[in-house]
Design a protein around this motif. Sequence first.
Motif, PDB file in Angstrom:
ATOM      1  N   THR A 161      38.824  44.117  40.282  1.00 49.19           N
ATOM      2  CA  THR A 161      38.346  44.729  41.523  1.00 49.19           C
ATOM      3  C   THR A 161      37.210  45.720  41.288  1.00 49.19           C
ATOM      4  O   THR A 161      36.612  46.217  42.243  1.00 49.19           O
ATOM      5  CB  THR A 161      39.493  45.464  42.254  1.00 49.19           C
ATOM      6  N   GLU A 166      33.542  46.746  39.664  1.00 51.45           N
ATOM      7  CA  GLU A 166      32.276  46.142  39.266  1.00 51.45           C
ATOM      8  C   GLU A 166      31.921  46.434  37.820  1.00 51.45           C
ATOM      9  O   GLU A 166      31.503  45.538  37.075  1.00 51.45           O
ATOM     10  CB  GLU A 166      31.153  46.618  40.193  1.00 51.45           C
ATOM     11  N   ASN A 206      42.444  42.633  48.909  1.00 52.93           N
ATOM     12  CA  ASN A 206      41.406  43.100  47.988  1.00 52.93           C
ATOM     13  C   ASN A 206      41.603  42.532  46.587  1.00 52.93           C
ATOM     14  O   ASN A 206      40.641  42.090  45.936  1.00 52.93           O
ATOM     15  CB  ASN A 206      41.399  44.626  47.922  1.00 52.93           C
ATOM     16  N   LEU A 216      41.352  38.189  47.326  1.00 55.71           N
ATOM     17  CA  LEU A 216      40.114  37.716  47.942  1.00 55.71           C
ATOM     18  C   LEU A 216      38.902  38.549  47.513  1.00 55.71           C
ATOM     19  O   LEU A 216      37.887  38.009  47.061  1.00 55.71           O
ATOM     20  CB  LEU A 216      40.252  37.725  49.463  1.00 55.71           C
ATOM     21  N   GLY A 217      39.013  39.863  47.646  1.00 51.36           N
ATOM     22  CA  GLY A 217      37.883  40.726  47.295  1.00 51.36           C
ATOM     23  C   GLY A 217      37.498  40.602  45.832  1.00 51.36           C
ATOM     24  O   GLY A 217      36.318  40.504  45.490  1.00 51.36           O
ATOM     25  N   ALA A 218      38.486  40.593  44.964  1.00 49.48           N
ATOM     26  CA  ALA A 218      38.202  40.490  43.530  1.00 49.48           C
ATOM     27  C   ALA A 218      37.636  39.126  43.167  1.00 49.48           C
ATOM     28  O   ALA A 218      36.774  39.017  42.286  1.00 49.48           O
ATOM     29  CB  ALA A 218      39.461  40.770  42.728  1.00 49.48           C
ATOM     30  N   TYR A 249      35.732  37.276  45.050  1.00 49.58           N
ATOM     31  CA  TYR A 249      34.316  37.296  45.427  1.00 49.58           C
ATOM     32  C   TYR A 249      33.508  38.150  44.451  1.00 49.58           C
ATOM     33  O   TYR A 249      32.372  37.798  44.085  1.00 49.58           O
ATOM     34  CB  TYR A 249      34.145  37.821  46.848  1.00 49.58           C
ATOM     35  N   ASN A 250      34.088  39.249  44.012  1.00 54.33           N
ATOM     36  CA  ASN A 250      33.414  40.118  43.042  1.00 54.33           C
ATOM     37  C   ASN A 250      33.098  39.345  41.765  1.00 54.33           C
ATOM     38  O   ASN A 250      31.977  39.405  41.233  1.00 54.33           O
ATOM     39  CB  ASN A 250      34.316  41.318  42.720  1.00 54.33           C
ATOM     40  N   ALA A 294      44.644  36.115  52.171  1.00 53.71           N
ATOM     41  CA  ALA A 294      43.761  36.214  51.006  1.00 53.71           C
ATOM     42  C   ALA A 294      43.436  34.843  50.435  1.00 53.71           C
ATOM     43  O   ALA A 294      42.269  34.523  50.155  1.00 53.71           O
ATOM     44  CB  ALA A 294      44.413  37.090  49.936  1.00 53.71           C
TER      45      ALA A 294
END
Length: 258
Positions: free
Chosen positions: A61, A63, A112, A115-117, A119-120, A164
Amino acid sequence: MNITGAVALVAGGGGGFGAATARRLHAAGASVVICDLDAVKGKAVVEDLGERAVFVETDVTDEASVQAAIDAAEKLGSLRITVIAHGGPGGGRTLNRENEPIAQDDFMRVVNIFLGASYNLIRMTAASMAKTEPLETGERGVIINTASIAAFDGTIGQAAYSAAKGGIVGMTLPIARDLSPIGVRVMTIAPGTFLTPAFGDADPVKLDAYWGAAVPFPKRMGRPEEYAQLALQICENPYLNGETIRLDGALRFTPKGA
């Protein structure tokens, strides 16, 4: 894609789908970066693989943490393969037994982490792939996401998890289109019930008997090696792009699970 000489970054490489896929890719000739928060498990996989394998403790998660893993991959050669197979929490029911709502933070944490990770990892590893020289076919790389059949028929208590994983399915095609100009393919695997460390110390025989009974065929849980086999096939087949493949023995979840 010819796996020999490629560099693969595997998120969640310390166990389950990730470890099995790292082993399969390494055996096919790739150098592998094992990314995991669990340093003990991640280093154990690297020790088992030997040469052409490194471990980077990674918070997917974050960057800066992901960039450190990418930097390690680029030191090994051209990053061509990303496999996103990290684990995380499952969430809970929308209302508890007292009809109180689940905390919004609990829902967002699941979204997060999955899904968020994902995409990251996609956006950052794609940027690394964009810097590489294309292969003779014009391809620069392939990114493999992990969703779940819960994206399509989630069970009770899986609202956050299904949201997610459904988001991962939903973004597969548009990201494949986004990355097509640079020759990077994007695919997603949606597993059913698999015998992975997510079940903790539960008896594998009892798990197989319980969850496998609902699978049309074969009547057992999936094995991480079967996920890894499909991941390798996705890497090798250049015409697989922008699609989600269910890997579930024809299982469909009921409201209370398999």
